[in-house]
Design an enzyme around this catalytic site. Sequence first.
Site, PDB file in Angstrom:
ATOM      1  N   ARG A  17       0.804  -1.222   0.000  1.00 42.77           N
ATOM      2  CA  ARG A  17       0.000   0.000   0.000  1.00 42.77           C
ATOM      3  C   ARG A  17       0.839   1.275   0.000  1.00 42.77           C
ATOM      4  O   ARG A  17       0.323   2.373  -0.113  1.00 42.77           O
ATOM      5  CB  ARG A  17      -0.962  -0.019   1.197  1.00 42.77           C
ATOM      6  CG  ARG A  17      -2.091  -1.034   1.017  1.00 42.77           C
ATOM      7  CD  ARG A  17      -2.793  -1.332   2.339  1.00 42.77           C
ATOM      8  NE  ARG A  17      -2.107  -2.341   3.137  1.00 42.77           N
ATOM      9  CZ  ARG A  17      -2.494  -2.741   4.339  1.00 42.77           C
ATOM     10  NH1 ARG A  17      -3.561  -2.211   4.895  1.00 42.77           N
ATOM     11  NH2 ARG A  17      -1.810  -3.663   4.997  1.00 42.77           N
ATOM     12  N   ASP A 106       5.622  -2.026  11.585  1.00 43.81           N
ATOM     13  CA  ASP A 106       5.060  -0.766  11.074  1.00 43.81           C
ATOM     14  C   ASP A 106       4.221  -0.033  12.118  1.00 43.81           C
ATOM     15  O   ASP A 106       3.237   0.609  11.777  1.00 43.81           O
ATOM     16  CB  ASP A 106       4.258  -1.021   9.792  1.00 43.81           C
ATOM     17  CG  ASP A 106       3.084  -1.987  10.000  1.00 43.81           C
ATOM     18  OD1 ASP A 106       2.927  -2.502  11.125  1.00 43.81           O
ATOM     19  OD2 ASP A 106       2.323  -2.211   9.039  1.00 43.81           O
ATOM     20  N   ALA A 427      44.887  38.031  -6.447  1.00 43.67           N
ATOM     21  CA  ALA A 427      43.589  37.631  -6.996  1.00 43.67           C
ATOM     22  C   ALA A 427      43.770  37.009  -8.378  1.00 43.67           C
ATOM     23  O   ALA A 427      44.657  37.391  -9.137  1.00 43.67           O
ATOM     24  CB  ALA A 427      42.682  38.841  -7.087  1.00 43.67           C
TER      25      ALA A 427
HETATM   26  C1  UD1 Z   1      -1.848  -6.822  10.603  1.00 43.19           C
HETATM   27  C2  UD1 Z   1      -2.779  -7.803  11.291  1.00 43.19           C
HETATM   28  C3  UD1 Z   1      -4.063  -7.062  11.648  1.00 43.19           C
HETATM   29  C4  UD1 Z   1      -3.752  -5.864  12.515  1.00 43.19           C
HETATM   30  C5  UD1 Z   1      -2.718  -4.960  11.883  1.00 43.19           C
HETATM   31  C6  UD1 Z   1      -2.260  -3.930  12.892  1.00 43.19           C
HETATM   32  C7  UD1 Z   1      -2.291  -9.967  10.271  1.00 43.19           C
HETATM   33  C8  UD1 Z   1      -2.766 -11.032   9.375  1.00 43.19           C
HETATM   34  N1  UD1 Z   1      -3.059  -8.890  10.403  1.00 43.19           N
HETATM   35  O1  UD1 Z   1      -2.476  -6.421   9.409  1.00 43.19           O
HETATM   36  O2  UD1 Z   1      -4.911  -7.933  12.362  1.00 43.19           O
HETATM   37  O3  UD1 Z   1      -4.929  -5.134  12.765  1.00 43.19           O
HETATM   38  O4  UD1 Z   1      -1.570  -5.725  11.473  1.00 43.19           O
HETATM   39  O5  UD1 Z   1      -1.444  -2.956  12.321  1.00 43.19           O
HETATM   40  O6  UD1 Z   1      -1.260 -10.089  10.871  1.00 43.19           O
HETATM   41  N2  UD1 Z   1       5.112  -9.152   7.472  1.00 43.19           N
HETATM   42  C9  UD1 Z   1       6.117 -10.082   7.391  1.00 43.19           C
HETATM   43  N3  UD1 Z   1       5.957 -11.145   6.551  1.00 43.19           N
HETATM   44  C10 UD1 Z   1       4.849 -11.321   5.806  1.00 43.19           C
HETATM   45  C11 UD1 Z   1       3.836 -10.358   5.890  1.00 43.19           C
HETATM   46  C12 UD1 Z   1       3.980  -9.287   6.756  1.00 43.19           C
HETATM   47  O7  UD1 Z   1       7.133  -9.965   8.055  1.00 43.19           O
HETATM   48  O8  UD1 Z   1       4.804 -12.321   5.071  1.00 43.19           O
HETATM   49  C13 UD1 Z   1       5.279  -7.994   8.371  1.00 43.19           C
HETATM   50  C14 UD1 Z   1       5.177  -6.641   7.681  1.00 43.19           C
HETATM   51  O9  UD1 Z   1       6.448  -6.184   7.240  1.00 43.19           O
HETATM   52  C15 UD1 Z   1       4.565  -5.738   8.735  1.00 43.19           C
HETATM   53  C16 UD1 Z   1       3.831  -6.701   9.650  1.00 43.19           C
HETATM   54  O10 UD1 Z   1       4.270  -8.011   9.334  1.00 43.19           O
HETATM   55  O11 UD1 Z   1       5.553  -5.039   9.471  1.00 43.19           O
HETATM   56  C17 UD1 Z   1       2.328  -6.610   9.483  1.00 43.19           C
HETATM   57  O12 UD1 Z   1       2.011  -6.894   8.131  1.00 43.19           O
HETATM   58  P1  UD1 Z   1       0.950  -6.041   7.333  1.00 43.19           P
HETATM   59  O13 UD1 Z   1       0.866  -6.572   5.968  1.00 43.19           O
HETATM   60  O14 UD1 Z   1       1.216  -4.588   7.497  1.00 43.19           O
HETATM   61  O15 UD1 Z   1      -0.372  -6.447   8.122  1.00 43.19           O
HETATM   62  P2  UD1 Z   1      -1.732  -5.662   8.215  1.00 43.19           P
HETATM   63  O16 UD1 Z   1      -2.515  -5.904   6.996  1.00 43.19           O
HETATM   64  O17 UD1 Z   1      -1.479  -4.266   8.595  1.00 43.19           O
HETATM   65 CA    CA Z   2       0.281  -3.037   8.792  1.00 43.10          CA
END
Ligand code: UD1
Ligand code: CA
Length: 454
Positions: A17, A106, A427
């Site tokens: 995103r 994040d 200069a």
């Molecule tokens: C996630 C939660 C959601 C919560 C939100 C809070 C899940 C499935 N959902 O959603 O319930 O409300 O955070 O902010 O966890 N990451 C990895 N490996 C992956 C995917 C993600 O390390 O394969 C890391 C990302 O870098 C990130 C974190 O996990 O820092 C969260 O992933 P993100 O995709 O941002 O999850 P959300 O959709 O925000």
């Molecule tokens: Ca997130």
Amino acid sequence: MFDGVGALVLAAGKGTRMHSEAPKVLRTILGEPMLAYVFDALRPLCPDRAHAVVGHGASAVRRAFPDMAEGFVEQTEQLGTGHALQVAWPALVSRGYEHVLVVNGDVPLVTADILAGFLSEALAVQADVAFASIELDDPGAYGRVVRAPSGVCIVEAKDYDTMRHGPATGEINAGIYLLRLATVGPLLPLLRNDNRGREFYITDLVGLAGKAGLRTRAVNRGRDGALLGVNSPRELVAAEECLRRGIVDGLFDQGVLVRCPEQARIGPRVAVAAGAVVAGPCEIYGDTSIGTGARVASQVWIRDCGLEENCEILPFCHLEGARVGPGCKVGPFARLRPGAVLEQEARVGNFVEVKKSVLRRGVKAGHLSYLGDADVGAGANIGAGTITCNYDGKNKHATIIGEEAFIGSNTALVAPVTIGRKALVGAGSVITHDVPEGMLAVGRGRQTNLRRKP
Ligand code: UD1
Ligand code: CA
């Protein structure tokens, strides 16, 4: 300090995103990568026990955090937060932790205090799986907390079905978890990706734990905005603004005068002494210190600099990795690059660039000059348009200018070259040989005045 608790930051995702190739966790907030804030919050709680899952842009993330790299685990394919946990699990088990505190990479506004509060409550109730929740007016894309009589669980926004789960309450999952390794380990192979996202969700562990008869707990943090995740440019800027305001407020409390505070962007590691004046709009980042009585005018960009007491930075300056001694005056429109050192009361004026050079006490370089790899003795005067020709196309060479030397305007000093104490350079000279102490050097074409043709 929480004994037996290891920490794991999930930082492998691409951040779709954000619409950027750079890994999301390296996007900066007030000049610091987002991930740095999360590591900083963890440091007092689990010193030497922080791990991170990296994947997208892993080598860049490793480079950004060389001290942490030992605890990094690589998730080569990002199949979801649950998969990230599975990948890191063996490393956590091998360290013998009893619990692991898992934090999304994040959530840059999270603090050590918030995490400590969450940990205390989760440990006090001896939860096997605990997570932090907050209340929002609109649960948006966050995972939603469903508190059913059978137990609590988290349903991701994509999979939320009002018919099945009831109307959403606004309580969402903040992405911070405490897991007991011994009891949660057996649940990991049970994670499935048969959901709308086709991902393995860490959030499914809550429901799975409940079903297995383990103790689960949602630790509700009310409306705490510090737990909002950053997923889009808009959210990044909102988090940055929140942090920025807090920092400026803190400076006011310490006795710093911040003019136009709504446009002063000052990073979390910047130290400003009471009695200093800083004016917005400005950007001041990194490991910068500003001494008492220093005045920093508006429209400046500063990173990793030491500005000592009573120095003055005039508008439109760009300063990086420089030291500005007491009583110095810099700008307007000056550029100090890494390794520029201005000793007491030196003066660098408009359109002067200084790189890796020492300007000793009282040196004046007022206009339109480049000083690179130079050592300029106390009291020397650098005329307008003086250039140190420090680069021969392969190597950099030094220019040494003695105390109280006077370099006439528009002089090229072809390095390596030494100008002696109290020497005078005419200069417009191109100086290719050393000038001994006290001598006058003139190295330019002679003027001839010819009669004009009628
Ligand atoms: C996630 C939660 C959601 C919560 C939100 C809070 C899940 C499935 N959902 O959603 O319930 O409300 O955070 O902010 O966890 N990451 C990895 N490996 C992956 C995917 C993600 O390390 O394969 C890391 C990302 O870098 C990130 C974190 O996990 O820092 C969260 O992933 P993100 O995709 O941002 O999850 P959300 O959709 O925000
Ligand atoms: Ca997130």
